[in-house]
Write a protein that holds these residues in place. Structure first.
Motif, PDB file in Angstrom:
ATOM      1  N   ILE A 303      50.149  48.097  42.051  1.00 61.70           N
ATOM      2  CA  ILE A 303      50.303  47.190  40.909  1.00 61.70           C
ATOM      3  C   ILE A 303      50.123  47.954  39.605  1.00 61.70           C
ATOM      4  O   ILE A 303      50.947  47.859  38.686  1.00 61.70           O
ATOM      5  CB  ILE A 303      49.290  46.032  41.005  1.00 61.70           C
ATOM      6  CG1 ILE A 303      49.526  45.239  42.289  1.00 61.70           C
ATOM      7  CG2 ILE A 303      49.388  45.125  39.782  1.00 61.70           C
ATOM      8  CD1 ILE A 303      48.456  44.211  42.571  1.00 61.70           C
ATOM      9  N   GLU A 304      49.054  48.720  39.516  1.00 62.95           N
ATOM     10  CA  GLU A 304      48.804  49.511  38.307  1.00 62.95           C
ATOM     11  C   GLU A 304      47.679  50.500  38.560  1.00 62.95           C
ATOM     12  O   GLU A 304      46.935  50.394  39.537  1.00 62.95           O
ATOM     13  CB  GLU A 304      48.449  48.612  37.119  1.00 62.95           C
ATOM     14  CG  GLU A 304      47.203  47.762  37.324  1.00 62.95           C
ATOM     15  CD  GLU A 304      46.925  46.872  36.130  1.00 62.95           C
ATOM     16  OE1 GLU A 304      47.003  47.376  34.987  1.00 62.95           O
ATOM     17  OE2 GLU A 304      46.618  45.683  36.337  1.00 62.95           O
ATOM     18  N   THR A 305      47.561  51.462  37.649  1.00 63.57           N
ATOM     19  CA  THR A 305      46.465  52.418  37.670  1.00 63.57           C
ATOM     20  C   THR A 305      45.381  51.920  36.730  1.00 63.57           C
ATOM     21  O   THR A 305      45.644  51.635  35.557  1.00 63.57           O
ATOM     22  CB  THR A 305      46.938  53.812  37.238  1.00 63.57           C
ATOM     23  OG1 THR A 305      47.975  54.258  38.129  1.00 63.57           O
ATOM     24  CG2 THR A 305      45.797  54.809  37.265  1.00 63.57           C
ATOM     25  N   LEU A 306      44.149  51.811  37.247  1.00 58.72           N
ATOM     26  CA  LEU A 306      43.024  51.316  36.459  1.00 58.72           C
ATOM     27  C   LEU A 306      42.119  52.479  36.061  1.00 58.72           C
ATOM     28  O   LEU A 306      42.184  53.564  36.653  1.00 58.72           O
ATOM     29  CB  LEU A 306      42.224  50.299  37.271  1.00 58.72           C
ATOM     30  CG  LEU A 306      42.951  49.022  37.699  1.00 58.72           C
ATOM     31  CD1 LEU A 306      41.980  48.096  38.437  1.00 58.72           C
ATOM     32  CD2 LEU A 306      43.550  48.310  36.504  1.00 58.72           C
ATOM     33  N   PRO A 307      41.250  52.252  35.084  1.00 54.42           N
ATOM     34  CA  PRO A 307      40.294  53.313  34.725  1.00 54.42           C
ATOM     35  C   PRO A 307      39.400  53.641  35.911  1.00 54.42           C
ATOM     36  O   PRO A 307      38.977  52.744  36.649  1.00 54.42           O
ATOM     37  CB  PRO A 307      39.477  52.682  33.591  1.00 54.42           C
ATOM     38  CG  PRO A 307      40.300  51.547  33.077  1.00 54.42           C
ATOM     39  CD  PRO A 307      41.094  51.057  34.236  1.00 54.42           C
ATOM     40  N   SER A 308      39.115  54.909  36.129  1.00 51.82           N
ATOM     41  CA  SER A 308      38.290  55.308  37.268  1.00 51.82           C
ATOM     42  C   SER A 308      36.800  55.293  36.926  1.00 51.82           C
ATOM     43  O   SER A 308      35.970  55.229  37.839  1.00 51.82           O
ATOM     44  CB  SER A 308      38.697  56.701  37.756  1.00 51.82           C
ATOM     45  OG  SER A 308      38.618  57.649  36.726  1.00 51.82           O
ATOM     46  N   ASP A 312      34.309  50.950  33.012  1.00 50.37           N
ATOM     47  CA  ASP A 312      35.641  50.489  32.595  1.00 50.37           C
ATOM     48  C   ASP A 312      36.362  49.790  33.742  1.00 50.37           C
ATOM     49  O   ASP A 312      37.106  48.828  33.523  1.00 50.37           O
ATOM     50  CB  ASP A 312      36.467  51.676  32.106  1.00 50.37           C
ATOM     51  CG  ASP A 312      35.877  52.322  30.855  1.00 50.37           C
ATOM     52  OD1 ASP A 312      35.198  51.604  30.097  1.00 50.37           O
ATOM     53  OD2 ASP A 312      36.078  53.537  30.664  1.00 50.37           O
ATOM     54  N   LEU A 313      36.135  50.269  34.963  1.00 49.90           N
ATOM     55  CA  LEU A 313      36.761  49.648  36.129  1.00 49.90           C
ATOM     56  C   LEU A 313      36.256  48.225  36.305  1.00 49.90           C
ATOM     57  O   LEU A 313      37.041  47.304  36.578  1.00 49.90           O
ATOM     58  CB  LEU A 313      36.465  50.485  37.381  1.00 49.90           C
ATOM     59  CG  LEU A 313      36.979  49.942  38.711  1.00 49.90           C
ATOM     60  CD1 LEU A 313      38.502  49.829  38.702  1.00 49.90           C
ATOM     61  CD2 LEU A 313      36.525  50.837  39.869  1.00 49.90           C
ATOM     62  N   ARG A 314      34.960  48.030  36.152  1.00 49.74           N
ATOM     63  CA  ARG A 314      34.396  46.684  36.286  1.00 49.74           C
ATOM     64  C   ARG A 314      35.015  45.738  35.263  1.00 49.74           C
ATOM     65  O   ARG A 314      35.385  44.607  35.573  1.00 49.74           O
ATOM     66  CB  ARG A 314      32.877  46.736  36.118  1.00 49.74           C
ATOM     67  CG  ARG A 314      32.206  45.372  36.261  1.00 49.74           C
ATOM     68  CD  ARG A 314      30.699  45.477  36.367  1.00 49.74           C
ATOM     69  NE  ARG A 314      30.097  46.112  35.206  1.00 49.74           N
ATOM     70  CZ  ARG A 314      29.484  47.285  35.217  1.00 49.74           C
ATOM     71  NH1 ARG A 314      29.404  47.978  36.334  1.00 49.74           N
ATOM     72  NH2 ARG A 314      28.957  47.782  34.117  1.00 49.74           N
ATOM     73  N   LEU A 317      38.712  44.919  36.279  1.00 48.84           N
ATOM     74  CA  LEU A 317      38.816  43.984  37.397  1.00 48.84           C
ATOM     75  C   LEU A 317      38.439  42.566  36.969  1.00 48.84           C
ATOM     76  O   LEU A 317      39.067  41.589  37.390  1.00 48.84           O
ATOM     77  CB  LEU A 317      37.921  44.443  38.554  1.00 48.84           C
ATOM     78  CG  LEU A 317      38.341  45.746  39.238  1.00 48.84           C
ATOM     79  CD1 LEU A 317      37.250  46.229  40.185  1.00 48.84           C
ATOM     80  CD2 LEU A 317      39.655  45.568  39.984  1.00 48.84           C
ATOM     81  N   ALA A 318      37.426  42.445  36.120  1.00 48.27           N
ATOM     82  CA  ALA A 318      37.033  41.132  35.625  1.00 48.27           C
ATOM     83  C   ALA A 318      38.156  40.511  34.800  1.00 48.27           C
ATOM     84  O   ALA A 318      38.428  39.303  34.893  1.00 48.27           O
ATOM     85  CB  ALA A 318      35.753  41.237  34.799  1.00 48.27           C
ATOM     86  N   ALA A 319      38.830  41.340  34.001  1.00 51.27           N
ATOM     87  CA  ALA A 319      39.928  40.827  33.171  1.00 51.27           C
ATOM     88  C   ALA A 319      41.085  40.329  34.020  1.00 51.27           C
ATOM     89  O   ALA A 319      41.865  39.470  33.570  1.00 51.27           O
ATOM     90  CB  ALA A 319      40.405  41.931  32.230  1.00 51.27           C
ATOM     91  N   ARG A 320      41.201  40.826  35.238  1.00 52.45           N
ATOM     92  CA  ARG A 320      42.277  40.401  36.137  1.00 52.45           C
ATOM     93  C   ARG A 320      41.822  39.330  37.114  1.00 52.45           C
ATOM     94  O   ARG A 320      42.526  39.006  38.063  1.00 52.45           O
ATOM     95  CB  ARG A 320      42.831  41.631  36.871  1.00 52.45           C
ATOM     96  CG  ARG A 320      43.644  42.538  35.940  1.00 52.45           C
ATOM     97  CD  ARG A 320      43.656  43.973  36.407  1.00 52.45           C
ATOM     98  NE  ARG A 320      44.428  44.819  35.491  1.00 52.45           N
ATOM     99  CZ  ARG A 320      43.948  45.279  34.318  1.00 52.45           C
ATOM    100  NH1 ARG A 320      42.719  44.957  33.927  1.00 52.45           N
ATOM    101  NH2 ARG A 320      44.715  46.021  33.538  1.00 52.45           N
ATOM    102  N   ASP A 321      40.613  38.794  36.915  1.00 55.85           N
ATOM    103  CA  ASP A 321      40.083  37.667  37.692  1.00 55.85           C
ATOM    104  C   ASP A 321      39.969  38.010  39.171  1.00 55.85           C
ATOM    105  O   ASP A 321      40.154  37.172  40.044  1.00 55.85           O
ATOM    106  CB  ASP A 321      40.967  36.426  37.503  1.00 55.85           C
ATOM    107  CG  ASP A 321      40.292  35.154  38.014  1.00 55.85           C
ATOM    108  OD1 ASP A 321      39.059  35.071  37.930  1.00 55.85           O
ATOM    109  OD2 ASP A 321      41.007  34.273  38.531  1.00 55.85           O
ATOM    110  N   ILE A 322      39.640  39.279  39.488  1.00 51.84           N
ATOM    111  CA  ILE A 322      39.535  39.709  40.885  1.00 51.84           C
ATOM    112  C   ILE A 322      38.100  39.537  41.366  1.00 51.84           C
ATOM    113  O   ILE A 322      37.160  40.084  40.773  1.00 51.84           O
ATOM    114  CB  ILE A 322      39.995  41.168  41.036  1.00 51.84           C
ATOM    115  CG1 ILE A 322      41.498  41.254  40.748  1.00 51.84           C
ATOM    116  CG2 ILE A 322      39.688  41.686  42.450  1.00 51.84           C
ATOM    117  CD1 ILE A 322      42.037  42.640  40.695  1.00 51.84           C
ATOM    118  N   GLY A 323      37.939  38.772  42.451  1.00 48.41           N
ATOM    119  CA  GLY A 323      36.620  38.536  43.008  1.00 48.41           C
ATOM    120  C   GLY A 323      36.438  39.071  44.416  1.00 48.41           C
ATOM    121  O   GLY A 323      35.320  39.290  44.867  1.00 48.41           O
TER     122      GLY A 323
END
Length: 393
Positions: A303-308, A312-314, A317-323
């Protein structure tokens, strides 16, 4: 149940034995199917016994080699010999431990009765002393744990296996032979004339078997046998280890090869089938711009590359509503279970996160599973804490 049986006057040791067997039979159903309710098992015997699907494959090997009588040297509770019976072969089982041998004889009688066959006798004694007799095929499952019926420990050195590898390899020069070993068996010890086959069942690598003589296939020294409940049997084979594929830029899809393919060192052959390349040297992930259905790997759409960086990763993930997050890693020094806890996820969405290296650089890739060549599906729930995937890179 315990109290009721004791109230009826049954001795405590007998009640304990009955309850233990009842519990073990429930656990044995995953390995043996419905017949588990008729078997006698020990904790150690159940742990070391071959799954019935894999044992049936072993039996078919001997049938294809033209064998009719197969010596099962170190038969344990009889898993292999039960499969030989079901396949129409005559097993000649040998077991060193008298109690285990008695259990194996009971189990073989149960299977023989189902097929209208005479029950085989289990010879009790040292397999190296008794030998294969007049059998035209030999199967060995050397004990790789200390002696006993429960709480055994794994033996560190192949020199301590029973029967010994020297004995097994000597038999393999004169008989159609199969030798069941652990998936992590030292590859340097594999005889050059043998076919080494790694087997996975529903994603778990359960064994490496060596096939020799008539039981080995011409032109094959490495194979990965993949057994899945939903898709049946698939095999990748080759005359030798495959060289790794070239590293390429990250594509739209990421493939996680089955553990049997990784162990057999056939990732390069799989990459050629998928028109894929490695994400980084020595990292067992493949990437491609197109999705190709395969039984030899799990496919994910990136889907995309996130900060490692964790903070920043937390936030990402929160901004994308991932639980609910399945975390996979190779080439990254991280404990997925501990990281998942620190991320404190509370969203309503689920996804897969790959922590790995791409072209040598640490990355965090957000992805979703692909159920077939055209349909992405949500990720499976993450494994419980403490069951993090090992990093074989």
């Amino acid at each position: 149940m315990n109290t009721e049986l004791r109230r009826r006057g049954h001795p405590a040791d007998r009640v304990a034995a009955l309850l233990t067997q009842a519990e073990l039979r429930v656990r044995a159903a995953s390995k043996f199917g419905p017949i588990a309710s008729e078997l006698l098992v020990t904790p150690a015997g159940l742990e070391q016994a071959t799954r019935h699907r894999v044992a049936a494959h072993h039996a078919e090997r001997f049938r294809a080699a033209g064998c009719t009588r197969v010596a099962d040297l170190g038969c344990g509770i009889g898993a292999e010999s039960m499969a030989f019976l079901a396949a129409g072969l005559t097993p000649h089982p040998v077991e060193l431990d008298p109690l285990t041998a008695a259990f194996a004889e009971h189990n073989l009688a149960a299977v023989a009765a189902r097929h209208g066959l005479p029950a085989p006798e289990v010879r009790v004694g040292d397999a190296e002393r008794l030998g294969p007799g007049d059998a035209d095929g030999v199967f060995l499952d050397p004990a790789r744990r200390t002696a006993g019926h429960r709480d055994t420990r794994r033996l560190a050195s192949p020199d301590d296996y029973s029967p010994s590898l020297t004995f097994a390899f000597d038999l393999a020069t004169a008989h159609a032979t199969g030798i069941k070993l652990g998936p992590g068996f030292d590859r340097e010890l594999i005889p050059p004339h043998a076919e080494a086959q790694w087997v996975s069942v529903d994603g778990q690598v359960v064994e490496m078997a060596l096939w020799c003589g008539a039981a080995a296939r011409r032109g094959v020294t490495r194979s990965a046998l993949v057994l899945r409940s939903e898709s049946g049997i698939a095999e990748l084979s080759a005359p030798a280890d495959a060289p790794d594929a070239e590293v390429r830029d990250l594509g739209e899809y990421l493939y996680e090869p089955d553990g049997a393919v990784i162990r057999a060192r056939l990732i390069g052959d799989l990459a050629a089938r998928l028109d894929a390349g490695m994400v980084s040297p020595a990292i067992a992930y493949l990437t491609s711009d197109r999705l190709t259905a395969t039984p030899f790997a799990q496919a994910f759409r990136i889907i995309e590359t996130l900060p490692s960086r964790e903070k920043d990763l937390r936030r990402a993930l929160a901004a994308r509503d991932i639980g609910t997050l399945e975390i996979k890693k190779r080439g990254a020094d991280v404990d997925p279970a501990a990281l998942r806890k620190r991320l404190r996820l509370q969203g309503s969405q689920h996804a897969t996160l790959f922590l790995t290296r791409v072209a040598g650089r640490h990355v965090a890739l957000l992805a979703e599973r692909c159920v077939d060549a055209g349909s992405p599906a949500p990720s499976a729930p993450p494994a419980p804490p403490g069951n993090a995937e090992p990093d074989p890179s």
